[in-house]
Design an enzyme around this catalytic site. Sequence first.
Site, PDB file in Angstrom:
ATOM      1  N   GLY A  45       0.847  -1.234  -0.058  1.00 51.40           N
ATOM      2  CA  GLY A  45       0.116   0.019  -0.076  1.00 51.40           C
ATOM      3  C   GLY A  45       0.873   1.307   0.149  1.00 51.40           C
ATOM      4  O   GLY A  45       0.688   2.252  -0.545  1.00 51.40           O
ATOM      5  N   CYS A  46       1.886   1.129   0.850  1.00 52.71           N
ATOM      6  CA  CYS A  46       2.819   2.522   0.983  1.00 52.71           C
ATOM      7  C   CYS A  46       3.379   2.766  -0.443  1.00 52.71           C
ATOM      8  O   CYS A  46       3.725   3.783  -0.656  1.00 52.71           O
ATOM      9  CB  CYS A  46       3.690   2.382   1.997  1.00 52.71           C
ATOM     10  SG  CYS A  46       2.881   2.165   3.744  1.00 52.71           S
ATOM     11  N   THR A  47       3.966   1.566  -1.016  1.00 52.64           N
ATOM     12  CA  THR A  47       4.777   1.800  -2.314  1.00 52.64           C
ATOM     13  C   THR A  47       3.654   2.213  -3.190  1.00 52.64           C
ATOM     14  O   THR A  47       3.998   3.270  -3.778  1.00 52.64           O
ATOM     15  CB  THR A  47       5.355   0.228  -2.812  1.00 52.64           C
ATOM     16  OG1 THR A  47       6.083   0.039  -1.787  1.00 52.64           O
ATOM     17  CG2 THR A  47       5.900   0.576  -4.258  1.00 52.64           C
ATOM     18  N   ALA A  50       3.169   5.961  -2.512  1.00 57.00           N
ATOM     19  CA  ALA A  50       4.101   6.926  -3.093  1.00 57.00           C
ATOM     20  C   ALA A  50       4.558   6.994  -4.529  1.00 57.00           C
ATOM     21  O   ALA A  50       4.659   7.885  -5.142  1.00 57.00           O
ATOM     22  CB  ALA A  50       5.741   6.112  -2.545  1.00 57.00           C
TER      23      ALA A  50
END
Length: 155
Positions: A45-47, A50
């Site tokens: 999710g964070c990738t 970003a």
Amino acid sequence: MAIQVGDVVPQFSAVDAQGNLFDSASVIGKKTVVLYFYPKDNTPGCTAQACSFRDQYEDFLDLGAEVIGISSDGLASHQKFTAQYQLPFLLLSDTDKKIRKLFGVPTAFFGLLPGRVTYVIDAKGVVQMVFNSMLAGQHIPKALEAIKKIVTQEM
């Protein structure tokens, strides 16, 4: 107490992915800023989040806004994450979680994960939007929409 719409962002400092000391006063209160807190580098999710900010970074710049990401990951993790995904914006290390606490960013999943919250801050340093959702893909369109409202009001 969590920072809310209408609040002035308090000053803070942190180390960025290049190892430089970042002082919030160098940007906040001078231009529109998207400040997003995310759980961890190199997680799905964070990738995705970003990379979405990266892919639409020019749209943010065209609207006069800067994007800054914050997580509790350290310098080495941020350097690798930034290089691997060619992130054009600042990532700040909040290893002691002081900034997260300063903003009152909640934890998610019964306190097991650091929360995912995006703040849009106008050029006066006032919070115009707070979006709290673990759905990473929702943050970018919400932030762009809030910035477009700011730009419209300034005209």
